[in-house]
Design a protein around this motif. Structure first.
Motif, PDB file in Angstrom:
ATOM      1  N   GLN A 172       0.862  -1.054  -0.092  1.00 45.60           N
ATOM      2  CA  GLN A 172       0.354   0.128  -0.291  1.00 45.60           C
ATOM      3  C   GLN A 172       0.387   1.137  -0.078  1.00 45.60           C
ATOM      4  OE1 GLN A 172      -2.102  -0.962   3.355  1.00 45.60           O
ATOM      5  NE2 GLN A 172      -4.357  -1.643   2.079  1.00 45.60           N
ATOM      6  N   ASP A 175       1.738   1.881  -3.130  1.00 40.93           N
ATOM      7  CA  ASP A 175       0.971   2.153  -3.726  1.00 40.93           C
ATOM      8  C   ASP A 175       1.153   0.950  -5.099  1.00 40.93           C
ATOM      9  OD1 ASP A 175      -1.508   2.992  -5.133  1.00 40.93           O
ATOM     10  OD2 ASP A 175      -0.416   4.753  -6.705  1.00 40.93           O
ATOM     11  N   MET A 178      -4.624  -2.332  -6.401  1.00 40.97           N
ATOM     12  CA  MET A 178      -5.682  -1.320  -7.685  1.00 40.97           C
ATOM     13  C   MET A 178      -6.759  -2.421  -7.373  1.00 40.97           C
ATOM     14  SD  MET A 178      -4.689  -1.810 -11.262  1.00 40.97           S
ATOM     15  CE  MET A 178      -4.812  -3.742 -12.408  1.00 40.97           C
ATOM     16  N   ASP A 179      -7.387  -1.337  -7.670  1.00 41.18           N
ATOM     17  CA  ASP A 179      -9.129  -2.579  -7.856  1.00 41.18           C
ATOM     18  C   ASP A 179      -8.836  -3.468  -9.136  1.00 41.18           C
ATOM     19  OD1 ASP A 179     -10.195  -0.688  -5.915  1.00 41.18           O
ATOM     20  OD2 ASP A 179     -11.052   0.169  -6.750  1.00 41.18           O
ATOM     21  N   ARG A 199      -9.271  -6.464  -4.799  1.00 35.81           N
ATOM     22  CA  ARG A 199      -7.641  -5.546  -5.192  1.00 35.81           C
ATOM     23  C   ARG A 199      -7.175  -7.051  -5.934  1.00 35.81           C
ATOM     24  NH1 ARG A 199      -5.971  -1.085  -1.820  1.00 35.81           N
ATOM     25  NH2 ARG A 199      -6.426   0.147  -3.847  1.00 35.81           N
ATOM     26  N   ASN A 202      -0.918  -3.931  -9.100  1.00 36.12           N
ATOM     27  CA  ASN A 202      -0.758  -3.007 -10.406  1.00 36.12           C
ATOM     28  C   ASN A 202       0.130  -3.773 -11.095  1.00 36.12           C
ATOM     29  OD1 ASN A 202      -0.104  -1.259 -13.000  1.00 36.12           O
ATOM     30  ND2 ASN A 202      -2.325  -0.094 -11.356  1.00 36.12           N
ATOM     31  N   LYS A 205       2.728  -0.615 -12.660  1.00 36.41           N
ATOM     32  CA  LYS A 205       3.498   0.502 -11.645  1.00 36.41           C
ATOM     33  C   LYS A 205       4.334  -0.463 -11.274  1.00 36.41           C
ATOM     34  CE  LYS A 205       0.291   3.472  -9.890  1.00 36.41           C
ATOM     35  NZ  LYS A 205      -0.705   4.001  -8.832  1.00 36.41           N
TER      36      LYS A 205
END
Length: 262
Positions: A172, A175, A178-179, A199, A202, A205
């Motif tokens: 987290q 980041d 993601m959904d 979740r 990503n 990312k």
């Protein structure tokens, strides 16, 4: 698709009672060949210690909401578990999460003002009681070898859970969560079945991370866990197809309306 449990007791547990050498001196633990409580559970909490083993059998996702937890997905729809039959018996080769293997035991705080954890059990379980058969929980008033093993397993589980919480916090902070959304197209339905409410990592990312960040998550052991999660997502279609074969698939969506002819 899945969310963290919201009730006071963890999933599966109907009640909790501290194990007592006085009150339960004659109690025994017996083997049961079915877990009826699993029949309607499609998502089971998972620790990072289990990712490598679990990813061969089940998709690993993260629950929605602020306090995400990893979950072993045993069905794509609420109330569906493709790995057990209607009695709760395993249908075949499967990974059984430690959370399930721990039941009906767990470590719990008896007082809110104390950090001390006590070994407790669910008294509604058919595996523990004053039976004539089974393995004694106490011998000469002291915890038996079985009870000592149970305590060790629960202690190890708590430590794994703490490592898992730290892992999620770091995801987290970077980041990386993601959904999630999975779309499954079938030849018998014009519209795809779309699953949301969870979740996932990503990947874009992850690919764009700086070299020093990537080196850090590789050195601290996070990177293999991330890829175990990502690889496991390929099993979602298999879970979907198994649901359909068991007659537990989702209801077919209506076809899109066709334009009227001129």
């Amino acid at each position: 698709m899945a969310s963290a449990p919201a009730n006071n007791l963890p999933i599966f547990y109907n009640d909790l009672m501290p194990l007592s050498s006085v009150d339960h001196v004659d109690f025994r633990s017996r083997t049961v060949d079915a877990a009826p409580f699993l029949v309607s559970q499609h998502a089971i909490p998972l620790t990072i210690d289990e990712f490598v083993s679990a990813q061969r059998f089940v998709p690993i996702i993260f629950s929605s909401g602020a306090d995400s937890v990893p979950l072993a997905l045993m069905g794509l729809n609420e109330g569906v578990n493709v790995f057990v039959d209607d009695e709760g018996k395993l249908r075949g080769p499967a990974y059984v999460p430690a959370y399930v293997r721990r039941y009906p035991w767990m470590l719990a705080k008896l007082r809110p003002d104390s950090e001390e954890l006590s070994l407790c059990f669910d008294p509604t379980s058919s595996a523990i009681g004053a039976f004539e058969e089974g393995t004694a929980l106490f011998q000469d008033g002291k915890p038996s070898e079985l009870t000592q093993g149970v305590l060790k397993f629960c202690e190890d589980f708590e430590q794994a859970a703490a490592r898992t919480s730290q892992f999620v916090r770091e995801l987290q902070e970077m980041d990386l969560l993601m959904d999630g959304e999975v779309s499954i197209q079938t030849p018998v339905n014009e519209q795809p079945f779309v699953y949301r409410g969870f979740r996932m990592i990503n990947e874009e990312k992850l690919r764009d991370m700086r070299g020093d960040q990537l080196r850090k998550i590789n050195q601290n052991g996070m990177l293999p866990l991330i890829y175990a999660h990502l690889f496991s997502l390929q099993l979602m279609r298999e879970i979907f197809e198994t649901q359909v074969s068991q007659g537990k698939g989702p209801i077919a969506l209506p076809a899109a309306p066709q334009p009227a002819e001129a």
